[in-house]
Design a protein around this motif. Structure first.
Motif, PDB file in Angstrom:
ATOM      1  N   THR A  90      39.488  28.283  40.391  1.00  0.00           N
ATOM      2  CA  THR A  90      39.146  29.323  41.366  1.00  0.00           C
ATOM      3  C   THR A  90      37.992  28.945  42.238  1.00  0.00           C
ATOM      4  N   VAL A  91      38.011  29.496  43.317  1.00  0.00           N
ATOM      5  CA  VAL A  91      37.037  28.956  44.525  1.00  0.00           C
ATOM      6  C   VAL A  91      36.528  30.199  45.371  1.00  0.00           C
ATOM      7  N   THR A  92      35.309  30.167  45.362  1.00  0.00           N
ATOM      8  CA  THR A  92      34.699  31.443  46.106  1.00  0.00           C
ATOM      9  C   THR A  92      34.144  31.005  47.457  1.00  0.00           C
ATOM     10  N   PHE A 103      39.526  32.979  45.618  1.00  0.00           N
ATOM     11  CA  PHE A 103      40.838  32.445  45.641  1.00  0.00           C
ATOM     12  C   PHE A 103      41.316  31.632  44.489  1.00  0.00           C
ATOM     13  N   CYS A 104      42.590  32.046  43.847  1.00  0.00           N
ATOM     14  CA  CYS A 104      42.896  31.641  42.633  1.00  0.00           C
ATOM     15  C   CYS A 104      44.502  31.454  42.809  1.00  0.00           C
ATOM     16  N   HIS A 105      45.111  30.708  41.826  1.00  0.00           N
ATOM     17  CA  HIS A 105      46.558  30.778  42.113  1.00  0.00           C
ATOM     18  C   HIS A 105      47.214  32.005  41.495  1.00  0.00           C
ATOM     19  N   GLY A 106      47.256  32.087  40.032  1.00  0.00           N
ATOM     20  CA  GLY A 106      47.961  33.214  39.519  1.00  0.00           C
ATOM     21  C   GLY A 106      47.016  34.511  39.614  1.00  0.00           C
ATOM     22  N   SER A 107      45.896  34.334  38.736  1.00  0.00           N
ATOM     23  CA  SER A 107      44.813  35.300  38.713  1.00  0.00           C
ATOM     24  C   SER A 107      43.456  34.491  38.380  1.00  0.00           C
ATOM     25  N   PRO A 108      42.366  35.170  38.712  1.00  0.00           N
ATOM     26  CA  PRO A 108      41.104  34.233  38.155  1.00  0.00           C
ATOM     27  C   PRO A 108      41.299  33.870  36.901  1.00  0.00           C
ATOM     28  N   ARG A 109      41.693  34.383  35.769  1.00  0.00           N
ATOM     29  CA  ARG A 109      41.749  34.188  34.523  1.00  0.00           C
ATOM     30  C   ARG A 109      42.996  32.971  33.990  1.00  0.00           C
ATOM     31  N   SER A 110      44.009  33.090  34.697  1.00  0.00           N
ATOM     32  CA  SER A 110      45.057  31.944  34.420  1.00  0.00           C
ATOM     33  C   SER A 110      45.944  31.625  35.697  1.00  0.00           C
ATOM     34  N   ASP A 111      46.212  30.483  35.759  1.00  0.00           N
ATOM     35  CA  ASP A 111      47.113  29.888  36.940  1.00  0.00           C
ATOM     36  C   ASP A 111      48.527  30.500  36.699  1.00  0.00           C
ATOM     37  N   GLU A 112      48.861  31.055  35.642  1.00  0.00           N
ATOM     38  CA  GLU A 112      50.376  31.517  35.396  1.00  0.00           C
ATOM     39  C   GLU A 112      50.479  33.224  35.322  1.00  0.00           C
ATOM     40  N   ASP A 113      49.279  33.601  35.413  1.00  0.00           N
ATOM     41  CA  ASP A 113      49.234  35.132  35.308  1.00  0.00           C
ATOM     42  C   ASP A 113      50.099  35.641  36.792  1.00  0.00           C
ATOM     43  N   ALA A 122      46.620  48.562  34.559  1.00  0.00           N
ATOM     44  CA  ALA A 122      46.576  48.386  33.256  1.00  0.00           C
ATOM     45  C   ALA A 122      46.845  46.644  32.890  1.00  0.00           C
ATOM     46  N   ARG A 123      47.723  46.449  33.647  1.00  0.00           N
ATOM     47  CA  ARG A 123      48.051  44.909  33.340  1.00  0.00           C
ATOM     48  C   ARG A 123      47.032  44.154  34.053  1.00  0.00           C
ATOM     49  N   VAL A 124      46.720  44.182  35.321  1.00  0.00           N
ATOM     50  CA  VAL A 124      45.651  43.766  36.246  1.00  0.00           C
ATOM     51  C   VAL A 124      44.329  43.403  35.716  1.00  0.00           C
ATOM     52  N   GLU A 125      43.913  44.638  35.293  1.00  0.00           N
ATOM     53  CA  GLU A 125      42.682  44.636  35.027  1.00  0.00           C
ATOM     54  C   GLU A 125      41.991  43.707  34.042  1.00  0.00           C
ATOM     55  N   PRO A 126      42.755  43.331  33.080  1.00  0.00           N
ATOM     56  CA  PRO A 126      41.949  42.228  32.299  1.00  0.00           C
ATOM     57  C   PRO A 126      41.845  40.878  32.672  1.00  0.00           C
ATOM     58  N   MET A 127      42.737  40.466  33.809  1.00  0.00           N
ATOM     59  CA  MET A 127      42.627  39.244  34.513  1.00  0.00           C
ATOM     60  C   MET A 127      41.563  39.244  35.641  1.00  0.00           C
ATOM     61  N   LEU A 128      40.890  40.304  35.719  1.00  0.00           N
ATOM     62  CA  LEU A 128      39.659  40.461  36.437  1.00  0.00           C
ATOM     63  C   LEU A 128      38.408  40.639  35.783  1.00  0.00           C
ATOM     64  N   ASP A 129      38.266  40.304  34.537  1.00  0.00           N
ATOM     65  CA  ASP A 129      37.289  40.547  33.769  1.00  0.00           C
ATOM     66  C   ASP A 129      36.105  39.368  34.082  1.00  0.00           C
ATOM     67  N   GLY A 130      34.843  39.786  34.525  1.00  0.00           N
ATOM     68  CA  GLY A 130      33.964  38.906  34.968  1.00  0.00           C
ATOM     69  C   GLY A 130      34.088  38.453  36.491  1.00  0.00           C
ATOM     70  N   VAL A 131      34.729  39.006  37.093  1.00  0.00           N
ATOM     71  CA  VAL A 131      35.043  38.668  38.250  1.00  0.00           C
ATOM     72  C   VAL A 131      34.336  39.533  39.278  1.00  0.00           C
ATOM     73  N   ASP A 132      33.327  39.234  40.202  1.00  0.00           N
ATOM     74  CA  ASP A 132      32.393  40.054  41.032  1.00  0.00           C
ATOM     75  C   ASP A 132      33.165  40.274  42.464  1.00  0.00           C
ATOM     76  N   GLU A 133      33.906  39.431  42.634  1.00  0.00           N
ATOM     77  CA  GLU A 133      34.207  39.498  44.344  1.00  0.00           C
ATOM     78  C   GLU A 133      35.096  40.861  44.440  1.00  0.00           C
ATOM     79  N   ALA A 134      34.854  41.636  45.452  1.00  0.00           N
ATOM     80  CA  ALA A 134      35.723  42.697  45.924  1.00  0.00           C
ATOM     81  C   ALA A 134      37.225  42.272  46.287  1.00  0.00           C
ATOM     82  N   LEU A 135      37.294  41.110  46.862  1.00  0.00           N
ATOM     83  CA  LEU A 135      38.731  40.583  47.241  1.00  0.00           C
ATOM     84  C   LEU A 135      39.070  39.401  46.452  1.00  0.00           C
TER      85      LEU A 135
END
Ligand SMILES: [Mn+2]
Length: 227
Positions: A90-92, A103-113, A122-135
């Motif tokens: 990830t890069v901010t 900016f990430c590839h799959g999600s901030p959590r995984s490049d394969e999400d 419900a599926r997307v929320e856990p991928m954004l855990d700990g991510v502060d950026e609004a976009l």
């Protein structure tokens, strides 16, 4: 900062060449190379084009950069393969009018999400855990979208080299700052067909066009099978 996001180029040098010509006219200060750069028929040419462009680049690692096919490994110098595998996930970047953008590839959590235009909160929320950026900007599913899910704006920048948005011959990318501007650039689909045929790249069927709706349905099916 005004950013041109070029995701999922997939070794398609003709598409990248067309996009870079349009990036030069876009007043972008920076290119974010969003991952899955070399996995396709022209990996060496693709890297050469990116290395030669006069706009500075920031690179984010895709799943295919982490684990390229044997066919690609045989063509790209070993040091560059290792360099690609070691890129940040990830890069901010602080973008004009948009603030800090992740900016990430799959999600901030995984490049394969897998995130698509129809993924549920419900599926997307856990991928954004700990991510502060609004976009949050991702790729991986090769179709542009711009949607709000669980109070977060998620944008897929599109795929430069392997888009699943209808006809062949279009390369998709996005400019950020101050607005979010989805773009597309026409390229010579015959040149890609020739490259696929002459290179002997083992997965040419990945480059066959598909509708956005069909692609999203197939990716959501894959997401169900991942878990
Ligand atoms: Mn990809």
């Amino acid at each position: 900062m005004r950013v041109a996001a070029l995701y999922d180029i997939h070794g398609n040098a003709s598409a990248l060449d067309a996009v870079l010509a349009d990036v030069r006219g876009s007043d972008a200060d920076l290119i974010v190379v969003g991952g899955d750069v070399v996995e396709g028929p022209q990996p060496v040419e693709t890297l050469e084009l990116l290395d030669a462009v006069e706009v500075p680049r920031v690179w984010v690692r895709g799943n295919c950069d982490r684990d390229p096919s044997e066919w690609v490994r045989e063509r790209v110098v070993e040091e560059r393969v290792a360099w690609l595998a070691g890129l940040p996930t990830t890069v901010t970047i602080d973008v004009d009018g948009l603030g800090p953008v992740c900016f990430c590839h799959g999600s901030p959590r995984s490049d394969e999400d897998i995130v698509t235009a129809v993924s549920t909160a419900a599926r997307v929320e856990p991928m954004l855990d700990g991510v502060d950026e609004a976009l949050v900007v991702s790729g991986h599913t090769h179709v542009q979208f711009d949607r709000v899910v669980a109070n977060r704006r998620l944008v897929n920048a599109g795929s430069v080299g392997m888009a699943y948005q209808g006809q062949s011959g279009w390369a998709y990318w996005t400019v950020f700052g101050p607005a979010v501007e989805p773009r597309r650039s026409g390229f010579n689909a015959d040149a890609l067909a020739t490259a696929l045929r002459e290179s002997g790249y083992p997965n040419p069927e990945w480059f066959e066009p598909e509708s956005a709706e069909q692609a999203a349905a197939e990716y959501e099916q894959m997401a169900r099978e991942q878990h």
